[in-house]
Design a protein around this motif. Structure first.
Motif, PDB file in Angstrom:
ATOM      1  N   SER A  85       0.938  -1.245   0.018  1.00 42.92           N
ATOM      2  CA  SER A  85      -0.056   0.002  -0.010  1.00 42.92           C
ATOM      3  C   SER A  85       1.008   1.235  -0.074  1.00 42.92           C
ATOM      4  CB  SER A  85      -0.728  -0.071   1.287  1.00 42.92           C
ATOM      5  OG  SER A  85      -1.873   1.004   1.252  1.00 42.92           O
TER       6      SER A  85
ATOM      7  N   ASP B  61       1.747  -8.452  -0.655  1.00 38.94           N
ATOM      8  CA  ASP B  61       0.668  -8.103  -0.009  1.00 38.94           C
ATOM      9  C   ASP B  61      -0.526  -9.223   0.016  1.00 38.94           C
ATOM     10  OD1 ASP B  61      -0.551  -5.027   0.206  1.00 38.94           O
ATOM     11  OD2 ASP B  61      -1.962  -6.504   0.284  1.00 38.94           O
TER      12      ASP B  61
ATOM     13  N   GLY C 160     -10.931   7.825   3.820  1.00 40.58           N
ATOM     14  CA  GLY C 160     -11.716   9.090   3.291  1.00 40.58           C
ATOM     15  C   GLY C 160     -10.914   9.785   2.295  1.00 40.58           C
TER      16      GLY C 160
ATOM     17  N   ILE D 181       0.961 -12.824   4.713  1.00 37.98           N
ATOM     18  CA  ILE D 181       2.251 -12.884   5.618  1.00 37.98           C
ATOM     19  C   ILE D 181       1.853 -13.527   6.852  1.00 37.98           C
ATOM     20  CG2 ILE D 181       4.054 -11.832   6.641  1.00 37.98           C
ATOM     21  CD1 ILE D 181       3.481  -9.450   4.480  1.00 37.98           C
TER      22      ILE D 181
ATOM     23  N   ASP E  43       0.954   2.837   9.175  1.00 36.93           N
ATOM     24  CA  ASP E  43       0.080   2.152  10.321  1.00 36.93           C
ATOM     25  C   ASP E  43       0.540   1.191  10.935  1.00 36.93           C
ATOM     26  OD1 ASP E  43      -1.721   4.275   9.231  1.00 36.93           O
ATOM     27  OD2 ASP E  43      -3.440   2.546   9.021  1.00 36.93           O
TER      28      ASP E  43
END
Ligand SMILES: Cc1cc2nc3c(=O)[nH]c(=O)nc-3n(C[C@H](O)[C@H](O)[C@H](O)COP(=O)(O)OP(=O)(O)OC[C@H]3O[C@@H](n4cnc5c(N)ncnc54)[C@H](O)[C@@H]3O)c2cc1C
Length: 382
Positions: free
Chosen positions: A13, A34, A45, A127, A276
């Protein structure tokens, strides 16, 4: 054991693509993993601030115009409002616009940038484990992959972070905010929406949003868990308050948002966490796109420097995080508690006075033109 790469990046990402691009363009062999096949959906958003636009230009060579041509950037706004459920606190103008992206197209486009620079990808496999000291990553098909370095960019529920022994898991959980977000056709709102609206005061530590996005309106809420906190019920009340007729309610989707649980040293062994996965999200408004792109770029460039000079990459990464990112997250964290606590104690008056008094510098702070630390002019290194 399959082919070895210099670097294994877990997650393709934003943080993963920024890191992959930094490494591939310097000639290092990079494998991006991924669990999803791209294009894929991502709840978000999609609001981009000025600092994201600046970074996208300097690192990816992308402008709002090129992203619009790629179908990734869908609209822009030159104002904003902050509201409670009973009144509008401020209707403000922005010094530079907010832009809104479609995350499905945006993420795919940036991942393709890394791939075009030479990064390899394996998508569609989860993963399942990581050895952060040896740089070994395991996939759900039983394959193991090894890199001289691993970058964990696998989001809020990071499997790579779970392999770090020293993470304070209680704090990580406590400040992981649940969110719910839906997209609806503009016609369902019964009023035009050009600018983003933030709604405060109906969740103790969190807020709701209504964002324009091309032909859609994106509506969401996020907030830290409190006693008897049921986010679905709060969301339904918010929808009713907005006057949207949504019975029966569709299936609601949520995703955890790191909301004040950033790691100050997101490195262990030969493994670096970005975005994140490291909790690197701004704790007042929950801005994560910029911090994922920026920390991903820093992680990639740090690993490139470590590989090229045969030195420890984590020192370069933590130095830039400490200089440019962590001061913003810490200052925003302090500010949010002042604002949330004053909302609880005296209602919206304190917030209203603050946003009216700070005015333009406050919007420049959100954009990254000024710092969350005392609204000083902010200097970025890109
Ligand atoms: C409802 C909501 C609204 C938001 N709105 C905004 C906004 O308007 N503006 C803003 O700036 N920020 C917003 N954010 C925050 C922003 O979406 C994130 O901070 C940002 O996406 C982080 O990027 P990332 O690359 O670190 O992680 P992610 O974008 O979460 O990507 C992680 C990747 O890792 C992959 N992955 C995860 N686990 C595994 C595994 N085990 N194996 C293999 N792959 C795995 C995933 O498939 C994913 O592709 C919002 C967040 C939420 C939840």
């Amino acid at each position: 054991m399959t082919k070895k790469h210099d670097v294994i990046i877990c997650g393709s990402s934003l943080a993963g693509s920024a890191a992959g691009l930094a490494l591939a363009r310097r000639g290092h062999s990079v494998l991006m993993l991924d669990r999803a096949e791209f294009p894929r959906r991502k709840l978000c958003g999609g609001l981009l601030t000025w600092k994201s636009v600046k970074l996208l230009a300097s690192h990816f060579g992308e402008t709002p115009e090129s992203l619009t041509r790629a179908g990734a950037l869908t609209c822009s706004a030159d104002g904003y409002s902050i509201r409670t459920l009973t009144k509008t606190l401020v209707n403000g103008k922005l010094p530079v616009p907010f832009h809104f992206v479609d995350r499905t197209r945006f993420d795919t486009h940036l991942m393709e940038c890394a791939r075009n620079a030479g990064a390899e990808t394996i998508h569609g496999h989860k993963i399942t484990g990581c050895d952060p000291i040896k740089g070994v990553v395991t996939l759900d098909n039983g394959h193991t992959l090894q890199g001289k370095y691993v970058i964990g960019a696998d989001g809020a529920n990071s499997t790579v972070r779970a392999s770090f022994p020293d993470v304070d898991r209680t704090r990580m959980k406590q400040f992981m905010a649940p969110t719910i977000e839906i997209s609806i056709p503009r016609t369902m709102l019964f009023r035009p929406i050009r600018n983003p609206e933030l709604y405060v005061g109906f969740i103790d530590a969190g807020y709701g949003w209504v964002f324009p996005n091309q032909d859609k309106v994106v509506i969401g809420i996020c907030g830290l868990r409190q006693d008897n906190f049921n986010i679905s019920q709060v969301f339904k009340k918010f929808i009713d308050f907005l006057g949207i007729n949504m019975r029966p309610f569709p299936e609601l989707h949520g995703h955890p948002l790191p909301y004040g649980n950033y790691l100050e040293t997101p490195v262990h062994g030969v493994t670096l966490l970005a975005g994140d996965a490291g909790g690197l999200v701004e704790p007042l408004f929950g801005e994560g796109i910029f911090f994922a792109l920026c920390s991903g770029m820093y992680a990639g460039e740090a690993v490139a420097q470590g590989l090229e000079t045969d030195t420890d990459a984590s020192q370069y990464y933590t130095a830039r995080l400490n200089h440019f990112i962590l001061p913003e997250l810490k200052a925003s964290d302090r500010l949010r508690w002042i604002l949330f606590k004053s909302m609880k104690a005296i209602g919206p008056t304190g917030l209203q006075l603050f946003v009216k008094a700070a005015g333009r510098p406050l919007t420049e702070m959100v954009h990254g033109i000024r710092s969350y630390a005392w609204l000083r002019k902010k200097h970025w290194d890109f």
